[in-house]
Design a protein around this motif. Sequence first.
Motif, PDB file in Angstrom:
ATOM      1  N   LEU A  66       0.830  -1.213   0.000  1.00 44.29           N
ATOM      2  CA  LEU A  66       0.000   0.000   0.000  1.00 44.29           C
ATOM      3  C   LEU A  66       0.863   1.261   0.000  1.00 44.29           C
ATOM      4  O   LEU A  66       0.549   2.231  -0.695  1.00 44.29           O
ATOM      5  CB  LEU A  66      -0.939  -0.006   1.202  1.00 44.29           C
ATOM      6  CG  LEU A  66      -2.027  -1.083   1.185  1.00 44.29           C
ATOM      7  CD1 LEU A  66      -2.841  -1.031   2.468  1.00 44.29           C
ATOM      8  CD2 LEU A  66      -2.921  -0.936  -0.030  1.00 44.29           C
ATOM      9  N   GLY A  67       1.951   1.235   0.765  1.00 43.22           N
ATOM     10  CA  GLY A  67       2.856   2.387   0.781  1.00 43.22           C
ATOM     11  C   GLY A  67       3.501   2.605  -0.577  1.00 43.22           C
ATOM     12  O   GLY A  67       3.649   3.741  -1.038  1.00 43.22           O
ATOM     13  N   GLY A  68       3.899   1.499  -1.239  1.00 41.82           N
ATOM     14  CA  GLY A  68       4.490   1.595  -2.572  1.00 41.82           C
ATOM     15  C   GLY A  68       3.513   2.163  -3.582  1.00 41.82           C
ATOM     16  O   GLY A  68       3.871   3.014  -4.417  1.00 41.82           O
ATOM     17  N   LEU A  69       2.262   1.715  -3.526  1.00 39.62           N
ATOM     18  CA  LEU A  69       1.243   2.244  -4.449  1.00 39.62           C
ATOM     19  C   LEU A  69       0.985   3.731  -4.199  1.00 39.62           C
ATOM     20  O   LEU A  69       0.851   4.513  -5.145  1.00 39.62           O
ATOM     21  CB  LEU A  69      -0.054   1.446  -4.310  1.00 39.62           C
ATOM     22  CG  LEU A  69      -0.002   0.009  -4.827  1.00 39.62           C
ATOM     23  CD1 LEU A  69      -1.294  -0.722  -4.492  1.00 39.62           C
ATOM     24  CD2 LEU A  69       0.244  -0.008  -6.324  1.00 39.62           C
ATOM     25  N   ALA A  70       0.922   4.109  -2.926  1.00 41.08           N
ATOM     26  CA  ALA A  70       0.723   5.526  -2.606  1.00 41.08           C
ATOM     27  C   ALA A  70       1.916   6.345  -3.096  1.00 41.08           C
ATOM     28  O   ALA A  70       1.755   7.446  -3.640  1.00 41.08           O
ATOM     29  CB  ALA A  70       0.537   5.706  -1.103  1.00 41.08           C
TER      30      ALA A  70
ATOM     31  N   LEU B 286       9.620   3.243  -3.793  1.00 35.99           N
ATOM     32  CA  LEU B 286      10.583   2.716  -2.832  1.00 35.99           C
ATOM     33  C   LEU B 286      10.388   3.330  -1.447  1.00 35.99           C
ATOM     34  O   LEU B 286      10.367   2.633  -0.431  1.00 35.99           O
ATOM     35  CB  LEU B 286      12.008   2.952  -3.329  1.00 35.99           C
ATOM     36  CG  LEU B 286      12.406   2.172  -4.594  1.00 35.99           C
ATOM     37  CD1 LEU B 286      13.788   2.606  -5.068  1.00 35.99           C
ATOM     38  CD2 LEU B 286      12.364   0.683  -4.342  1.00 35.99           C
ATOM     39  N   ALA B 287      10.266   4.651  -1.403  1.00 34.58           N
ATOM     40  CA  ALA B 287      10.085   5.326  -0.118  1.00 34.58           C
ATOM     41  C   ALA B 287       8.751   4.931   0.522  1.00 34.58           C
ATOM     42  O   ALA B 287       8.672   4.687   1.732  1.00 34.58           O
ATOM     43  CB  ALA B 287      10.155   6.841  -0.307  1.00 34.58           C
ATOM     44  N   GLY B 288       7.704   4.844  -0.285  1.00 35.50           N
ATOM     45  CA  GLY B 288       6.388   4.446   0.239  1.00 35.50           C
ATOM     46  C   GLY B 288       6.385   3.024   0.760  1.00 35.50           C
ATOM     47  O   GLY B 288       5.779   2.726   1.791  1.00 35.50           O
TER      48      GLY B 288
END
Length: 151
Positions: free
Chosen positions: A60-64, A87-89
């Motif tokens: 989910l962080g990567g998609l965001a 990457l950061a997400g």
Amino acid sequence: MKNIASWLTITLVSLVLCACAAVDAGSGGAGEMEIRSGKIEQITMTQMQTNHDSGVGAILGGLAGVGIGSLIGSGTGRDVAMVAGALAGAAGGNYAEKKKYDQPQQAQQIIVRTKSGVLVSVTQPVNAALSKGQSVYIEGTGNEARVVPQS
């Protein structure tokens, strides 16, 4: 540009598909399970570490991050921003998931003397229905073992 977006999409889909676990006899699916019986000798309160490494936070962080990165710039700069955002997400999402869900939980270490005289120790989440001297079943082996009352 489209090539990078295609590879990014393929990578994210692969991550989602790899997160799905196969069900077998050892993970609670259909199959044979060893069941032993005995009496509880001792119950000690303790804590056990949970293991919520599902990868959902990272996905989910990567998609965001990809979504936010796509709003920045245009052309090659936009592609770089999307990859950096992914990457950061993913790193941030994984950290947030571990921070929220990987907290130690109350557990009990139960020592059972089987009918053959062997002592078996099982650490599991708290089951208030268990008490010292009670007849129980030990279902499964290793990390999958659980103590349940005989009915």
